[in-house]
Design an enzyme around this catalytic site. Structure first.
Site, PDB file in Angstrom:
ATOM      1  N   ARG A 181      -2.349  -0.288  -6.080  1.00  0.00           N
ATOM      2  CA  ARG A 181      -2.947   0.396  -4.921  1.00  0.00           C
ATOM      3  C   ARG A 181      -1.903   1.235  -4.187  1.00  0.00           C
ATOM      4  NH1 ARG A 181      -5.282  -4.594  -2.002  1.00  0.00           N
ATOM      5  NH2 ARG A 181      -5.891  -3.142  -0.378  1.00  0.00           N
TER       6      ARG A 181
ATOM      7  N   ARG B   3      -9.143   9.954   0.581  1.00  0.00           N
ATOM      8  CA  ARG B   3      -7.985   9.409  -0.129  1.00  0.00           C
ATOM      9  C   ARG B   3      -7.425  10.391  -1.143  1.00  0.00           C
ATOM     10  NH1 ARG B   3      -9.395   3.712   0.718  1.00  0.00           N
ATOM     11  NH2 ARG B   3      -7.786   2.325  -0.064  1.00  0.00           N
TER      12      ARG B   3
ATOM     13  N   ARG C 241      -3.237 -11.780   4.182  1.00  0.00           N
ATOM     14  CA  ARG C 241      -4.331 -11.415   5.088  1.00  0.00           C
ATOM     15  C   ARG C 241      -5.681 -11.998   4.686  1.00  0.00           C
ATOM     16  NH1 ARG C 241      -5.106  -4.871   4.434  1.00  0.00           N
ATOM     17  NH2 ARG C 241      -5.969  -4.905   2.349  1.00  0.00           N
TER      18      ARG C 241
ATOM     19  N   ARG D 159      -9.619 -10.898   0.133  1.00  0.00           N
ATOM     20  CA  ARG D 159     -10.041  -9.886  -0.833  1.00  0.00           C
ATOM     21  C   ARG D 159      -9.457 -10.168  -2.211  1.00  0.00           C
ATOM     22  NH1 ARG D 159      -9.158  -4.116   2.011  1.00  0.00           N
ATOM     23  NH2 ARG D 159      -8.743  -3.627  -0.167  1.00  0.00           N
TER      24      ARG D 159
ATOM     25  N   LYS E  26      -5.039  -0.107   9.136  1.00  0.00           N
ATOM     26  CA  LYS E  26      -6.149   0.788   9.503  1.00  0.00           C
ATOM     27  C   LYS E  26      -7.393  -0.010   9.892  1.00  0.00           C
ATOM     28  CE  LYS E  26      -6.316   2.848   5.458  1.00  0.00           C
ATOM     29  NZ  LYS E  26      -5.298   2.094   4.721  1.00  0.00           N
TER      30      LYS E  26
HETATM   31  P1  AMP Z   1      -9.749  -0.348   1.048  1.00  0.00           P
HETATM   32  O1  AMP Z   1     -10.587  -1.429   1.611  1.00  0.00           O
HETATM   33  O2  AMP Z   1      -9.797   0.915   1.857  1.00  0.00           O
HETATM   34  O3  AMP Z   1      -8.338  -0.790   0.748  1.00  0.00           O
HETATM   35  O4  AMP Z   1     -10.406   0.030  -0.377  1.00  0.00           O
HETATM   36  C1  AMP Z   1     -10.521  -0.918  -1.414  1.00  0.00           C
HETATM   37  C2  AMP Z   1     -10.717  -0.206  -2.754  1.00  0.00           C
HETATM   38  O5  AMP Z   1     -11.936   0.555  -2.703  1.00  0.00           O
HETATM   39  C3  AMP Z   1      -9.646   0.823  -3.115  1.00  0.00           C
HETATM   40  O6  AMP Z   1      -8.520   0.221  -3.737  1.00  0.00           O
HETATM   41  C4  AMP Z   1     -10.413   1.736  -4.062  1.00  0.00           C
HETATM   42  O7  AMP Z   1     -10.567   1.143  -5.343  1.00  0.00           O
HETATM   43  C5  AMP Z   1     -11.796   1.796  -3.406  1.00  0.00           C
HETATM   44  N1  AMP Z   1     -11.900   2.893  -2.390  1.00  0.00           N
HETATM   45  C6  AMP Z   1     -12.089   2.757  -1.058  1.00  0.00           C
HETATM   46  N2  AMP Z   1     -12.157   3.959  -0.458  1.00  0.00           N
HETATM   47  C7  AMP Z   1     -11.992   4.873  -1.450  1.00  0.00           C
HETATM   48  C8  AMP Z   1     -11.943   6.294  -1.477  1.00  0.00           C
HETATM   49  N3  AMP Z   1     -12.072   7.025  -0.353  1.00  0.00           N
HETATM   50  N4  AMP Z   1     -11.750   6.899  -2.682  1.00  0.00           N
HETATM   51  C9  AMP Z   1     -11.629   6.196  -3.813  1.00  0.00           C
HETATM   52  N5  AMP Z   1     -11.645   4.853  -3.868  1.00  0.00           N
HETATM   53  C10 AMP Z   1     -11.832   4.190  -2.693  1.00  0.00           C
END
Ligand code: AMP
Length: 217
Positions: A171, A87, A126, A160, A13
């Site tokens: 996750r 989410r 990554r 990350r 994404k």
């Molecule tokens: P991402 O970069 O989208 O993989 O997000 C990294 C982490 O941020 C996730 O594993 C969650 O802990 C938190 N996070 C990001 N977006 C959301 C969301 N919309 N709702 C809840 N937690 C989120």
């Protein structure tokens, strides 16, 4: 155009959102990036989110909804790509309400589908540019010139902390349990489109562009 990218962690994404941002001037709204910025700035929200993110769990709906609401209200008519939000079903419902209040419509909801077994390898390798956020992979997508970002020329790259095997499993589980229930929500609205996220990055971009052209009419 306003689009929503769905898909499990590692589905691509962020990579695709960055490309759409560069090519079409759309704004990438990544809630993960917003939370990482809060962490880097040491805000109380960032500190609150840190342990949750490092455990691979989801931050509460209330926090996330408030965070994205401000950004949507600031868009001023610019097209956007939502990446990582919604989410959960309550987030999807809140998003609908926010969009309606701001007289914004979603042109497409695109799910990037991926084979779960490939994800751990994908996520494990990554890294991204510290300057502009462009994403790369140790084996599948290295910068054209070693250690130089293709997009902005920076030499600084970051990995990350939640991209380790244990957190990735948590996750993926959060995705399966809490996020996949939103797919029928968008399917019922007739806006959900699927793209094979296992295809090469350029092919995925082309398929998304085809969907966007059709949505534009
Ligand atoms: P991402 O970069 O989208 O993989 O997000 C990294 C982490 O941020 C996730 O594993 C969650 O802990 C938190 N996070 C990001 N977006 C959301 C969301 N919309 N709702 C809840 N937690 C989120």
């Amino acid at each position: 155009m306003n689009i929503l990218l769905l898909g499990s962690p590692g589905a691509g994404k962020g990579t695709q959102a960055k490309r759409l941002e560069e090519r079409y001037g759309m704004v990438q709204l990544s809630t993960g990036d917003m939370l990482r910025a809060e962490r880097a700035a040491g805000t109380s929200l960032g500190k609150q989110a840190q342990a949750i993110m490092d455990a691979g769990k989801l931050v509460s709906d209330d926090i996330m909804i408030a965070m994205i609401k401000g950004r949507i209200e600031q868009l001023g008519g610019k097209g956007f790509i939502l990446d990582g939000f919604p989410r959960t079903v309550p987030q999807a419902e809140a998003l609908d309400q926010m969009l309606a209040e701001n007289k914004i419509t979603l042109d497409a909801v695109i799910e990037l589908t991926v084979d779960e077994e490939a994800l751990i390898d994908r996520i494990g390798g990554r890294f991204s540019c510290k300057g502009c956020g462009a994403s790369y992979h140790d084996r599948h997508n290295r910068p054209k010139q070693e250690s130089v970002c293709d997009v902005c020329g920076s030499h600084d790259f970051v990995r990350r902390p939640d991209d380790n095997a244990e957190t990735v499993k948590a996750r993926l589980e959060a995705y399966r349990k809490q996020t996949t229930p939103i797919l029928p929500y968008y399917k019922a609205k007739g806006v959900l489109r699927s793209v094979d996220g296992m295809a090469p990055i350029d092919t995925v971009t082309q398929q998304i562009e085809t969907i966007l052209k059709k949505a534009k009419g």
